[in-house]
Design a protein around this motif. Structure first.
Motif, PDB file in Angstrom:
ATOM      1  N   ARG A  83     -10.944  -7.280   2.324  1.00 54.16           N
ATOM      2  CA  ARG A  83     -10.007  -6.539   3.178  1.00 54.16           C
ATOM      3  C   ARG A  83      -9.836  -7.382   4.423  1.00 54.16           C
ATOM      4  O   ARG A  83     -10.768  -7.585   5.178  1.00 54.16           O
ATOM      5  N   GLU A 134      -6.615  -7.511   0.460  1.00 57.15           N
ATOM      6  CA  GLU A 134      -5.996  -6.304   0.983  1.00 57.15           C
ATOM      7  C   GLU A 134      -5.628  -6.552   2.441  1.00 57.15           C
ATOM      8  O   GLU A 134      -6.497  -6.809   3.260  1.00 57.15           O
ATOM      9  N   VAL A 185      -5.229   3.231   4.245  1.00 61.01           N
ATOM     10  CA  VAL A 185      -6.381   3.341   3.363  1.00 61.01           C
ATOM     11  C   VAL A 185      -5.978   4.162   2.142  1.00 61.01           C
ATOM     12  O   VAL A 185      -5.665   5.345   2.259  1.00 61.01           O
ATOM     13  N   SER A 226      -4.787   0.916  -3.919  1.00 65.12           N
ATOM     14  CA  SER A 226      -3.922  -0.052  -3.249  1.00 65.12           C
ATOM     15  C   SER A 226      -3.571  -1.167  -4.235  1.00 65.12           C
ATOM     16  O   SER A 226      -4.287  -1.381  -5.215  1.00 65.12           O
ATOM     17  N   GLY A 281     -13.863  -0.501   2.052  1.00 60.77           N
ATOM     18  CA  GLY A 281     -13.211   0.516   2.863  1.00 60.77           C
ATOM     19  C   GLY A 281     -14.205   1.476   3.472  1.00 60.77           C
ATOM     20  O   GLY A 281     -15.413   1.301   3.352  1.00 60.77           O
ATOM     21  N   LEU A 317     -14.045   6.186   0.613  1.00 60.68           N
ATOM     22  CA  LEU A 317     -13.207   5.292  -0.185  1.00 60.68           C
ATOM     23  C   LEU A 317     -14.065   4.228  -0.866  1.00 60.68           C
ATOM     24  O   LEU A 317     -13.899   3.935  -2.049  1.00 60.68           O
ATOM     25  N   ARG A 332     -14.370   3.389  -4.844  1.00 64.43           N
ATOM     26  CA  ARG A 332     -14.044   2.054  -5.362  1.00 64.43           C
ATOM     27  C   ARG A 332     -15.236   1.431  -6.074  1.00 64.43           C
ATOM     28  O   ARG A 332     -15.088   0.791  -7.108  1.00 64.43           O
TER      29      ARG A 332
END
Length: 142
Positions: free
Chosen positions: A22, A55, A60, A64, A91, A95, A99
């Protein structure tokens, strides 16, 4: 005794992994440092980094585009796992938990380069910082 060669002497392909980062702030230098972190870890652990999904969106969302790409890549034959520089790259906590579940549900391993759990055994044996994540590895921080 068996005359067959031991595993270390057989030609074995490096396990294939895909990275996920990210990259919300920090510019191109920060992104390059994150990718270098994953690449360095792969070199040390004889893994084949096949690609890195990045990302860049500040919103959020569980599904994604970059994360969907990662999950799709994990379904490819002979894929060993997903790599992230630190758990925070998945995240925020709720989240990240979802994930993490999706990655492990695919049958792939989740490899975290920089774990929150300090291992002093590793740090003392290699002269690395006490935040090294795995025995026999060094702390590779961007």
């Amino acid at each position: 005794m068996d005359d067959e060669l031991i595993t270390e002497r057989r030609p074995v392909a490096f396990p294939q992994v895909f990275g996920y980062v990210r990259h919300i702030a920090g510019g191109l230098a920060r992104h390059a440092a994150l990718v270098d972190c994953l690449s360095e870890y792969c070199r040390w652990h004889e893994l084949n980094l096949c690609g890195v999904f990045t990302e860049c969106d500040t919103t959020v969302a569980i599904r994604s585009p970059a994360f969907v790409g990662l999950v799709d890549a994990l379904e490819l034959p002979d894929t060993y796992g997903a790599m992230i520089p630190a758990l925070s790259h998945l995240g925020p906590k709720s989240l990240g938990t979802e994930r993490k579940r999706q990655i492990t549900a695919s049958g792939a391993r989740l490899i975290v380069v920089r774990s929150l759990k300090p291992t002093t055994e590793c740090a003392s044996s290699l002269g690395a910082s006490p935040t090294s994540s795995r025995k026999g590895t060094r702390d590779v921080r961007p």
